[in-house]
Design a protein around this motif. Structure first.
Motif, PDB file in Angstrom:
ATOM      1  N   UNK A   1      42.030   4.796  -5.591  1.00  0.00           N
ATOM      2  CA  UNK A   1      40.813   4.878  -6.393  1.00  0.00           C
ATOM      3  C   UNK A   1      40.842   3.867  -7.526  1.00  0.00           C
ATOM      4  N   UNK A   2      42.003   3.684  -8.121  1.00  0.00           N
ATOM      5  CA  UNK A   2      42.097   2.674  -9.181  1.00  0.00           C
ATOM      6  C   UNK A   2      41.734   1.303  -8.635  1.00  0.00           C
TER       7      UNK A   2
ATOM      8  N   UNK B   1      38.969  20.181  -7.844  1.00  0.00           N
ATOM      9  CA  UNK B   1      39.695  21.423  -7.564  1.00  0.00           C
ATOM     10  C   UNK B   1      41.081  21.175  -6.992  1.00  0.00           C
ATOM     11  N   UNK B   2      41.179  20.203  -6.058  1.00  0.00           N
ATOM     12  CA  UNK B   2      42.426  20.043  -5.296  1.00  0.00           C
ATOM     13  C   UNK B   2      43.097  18.703  -5.522  1.00  0.00           C
ATOM     14  N   UNK B   3      42.399  17.791  -6.163  1.00  0.00           N
ATOM     15  CA  UNK B   3      42.908  16.426  -6.222  1.00  0.00           C
ATOM     16  C   UNK B   3      42.365  15.610  -5.074  1.00  0.00           C
ATOM     17  N   UNK B   4      42.343  14.290  -5.293  1.00  0.00           N
ATOM     18  CA  UNK B   4      41.754  13.395  -4.291  1.00  0.00           C
ATOM     19  C   UNK B   4      42.577  13.371  -3.006  1.00  0.00           C
ATOM     20  N   UNK B   5      43.871  13.209  -3.145  1.00  0.00           N
ATOM     21  CA  UNK B   5      44.725  13.036  -1.970  1.00  0.00           C
ATOM     22  C   UNK B   5      44.729  14.277  -1.086  1.00  0.00           C
TER      23      UNK B   5
ATOM     24  N   UNK C   1      36.707   9.872 -14.448  1.00  0.00           N
ATOM     25  CA  UNK C   1      37.758   8.929 -14.810  1.00  0.00           C
ATOM     26  C   UNK C   1      39.136   9.521 -14.545  1.00  0.00           C
ATOM     27  N   UNK C   2      39.289  10.810 -14.839  1.00  0.00           N
ATOM     28  CA  UNK C   2      40.573  11.447 -14.617  1.00  0.00           C
ATOM     29  C   UNK C   2      40.930  11.426 -13.127  1.00  0.00           C
ATOM     30  N   UNK C   3      39.954  11.693 -12.286  1.00  0.00           N
ATOM     31  CA  UNK C   3      40.217  11.648 -10.842  1.00  0.00           C
ATOM     32  C   UNK C   3      40.664  10.249 -10.440  1.00  0.00           C
ATOM     33  N   UNK C   4      39.941   9.247 -10.888  1.00  0.00           N
ATOM     34  CA  UNK C   4      40.247   7.871 -10.489  1.00  0.00           C
ATOM     35  C   UNK C   4      41.660   7.487 -10.919  1.00  0.00           C
ATOM     36  N   UNK C   5      42.006   7.859 -12.136  1.00  0.00           N
ATOM     37  CA  UNK C   5      43.329   7.472 -12.646  1.00  0.00           C
ATOM     38  C   UNK C   5      44.464   8.157 -11.900  1.00  0.00           C
TER      39      UNK C   5
END
Lengths: 188, 188
Positions: A115-116, A22-26, A106-110
DNA sequence: ATTCTGATGTCACGCAATGTCATCACTCAA
DNA sequence: TTGAGTGATGACATTGCGTGACATCAGAAT
């Protein structure tokens, strides 16, 4: 009645995944994750070493299964023969969810450097598990390490192909194809 | 006269390395590093993304040199032929300090999970640089990726052998030997 | 001489991550 | 039945990482 709602760890995992989407990892904070899961921030860190770990809760299963397969393989087989036979089982057991889940993950990690970097730990752990397994079977240490690296390479490349391919070619087929191509590349 | 002492980045690197050796990585704080270098904490973070980065300031050179070697190689050579020829140059350029330095650095890295993870970024960046280089020469994308992985594997394994070997076998010889063994392992 | 540029310092702040102690339900044995 | 033990959680405090914003100042550019 239980004092606490069950599956605290699973709730934290799901809350984290939702918020990352929803918001992105960061932009997601640990207190937010904990609140959505109905738990305290402190409890999050009892289940996960850091914020990133909530996305990698299942990765330990891959090296574990690899070690099991090697330990149970017939003594007559060489390292690479074992893993080729084991690919199907790993693909089935470790990627049993809907493909869309792995793509979203995968999209979140990238999207995040941390995360990468964190993602690199799984192949490294896989190499270590394979290396140990091969050595226990009597392989020379360096040959065991090289076979472990080659196997992990096939695995990583295949997953990348699988995630990137619009068709729904089964992972097991990609693993076999990548293995063949790796062999051809090595002897070119 | 200069307003600031020269080579702020180098001073930070050296201060960090010294403190990591003296106190360990975890026990060393960024303010301590900055103070020893005669700079502010804020300036440390202008040169390094995080505390770990002070130990990895030179790693970018490896993928860069690899990309250069590939770009300048004769068009007639295949991916693996290029890298075998390039091993000597990389070994000479990237490991020019005293071996004891790399051993001390390795000991620091092995002492901390975060550093071990951080260390995985160099091989990953090397794979990416090699893959791009091979693709630019016309390799099939997947073959390029596989050749890049195989090369990075030989590189990583060789460095591990070099750091772990009590004898002072030259890295270039280990690279060639590891390459041959990788080929044999792949076709076994 | 004035402006511009780039590297640094200072200050403030949010958040990650950990240590410590309290709490409470559940278990099990006396 | 009761009381001690166990394990997961909450509450609170603390340290240090990492970043944004703004000021400062030497040297280069013009």
């Amino acid at each position: 009645m239980a004092r606490w709602q069950p599956d605290a760890r699973g709730r934290l995992e799901r809350a984290a995944f939702e918020l990352f989407v929803e918001q992105g990892f960061a932009a997601t904070t640990v207190p937010q994750i904990a609140e959505r899961a109905g738990l305290s921030t402190r409890t999050f860190f009892r289940h996960f070493a850091d914020k990133r770990d909530a996305l990698f809760a299942e990765e330990h299963a891959v090296p574990e299964q690899a070690a099991r397969i090697i330990a149970e393989a017939p003594a007559s087989l060489g390292p690479l023969q074992i893993v080729v036979d084991g690919f199907d089982a790993v693909a089935a057991a470790q990627f049993s969810r809907e493909k869309s889940y792995y793509i979203a993950r995968h999209r979140i990690i990238e999207s995040d450097d941390g995360l990468r970097e964190r993602q690199l730990r799984m192949p490294a752990a896989l190499v270590e598990a394979l290396r140990t397994g091969f050595e226990k079977r009597g392989s020379d240490p360096i040959d065991a390490l090289l076979a472990a690296h080659l196997t992990a390479t096939v695995f990583s490349v295949s997953i990348g192909r699988w995630l990137g391919s619009p068709s729904d070619e089964p992972l097991a087929a990609l693993l076999r194809d990548t293995f063949d191509r790796m062999r051809r590349t090595a002897s070119s």
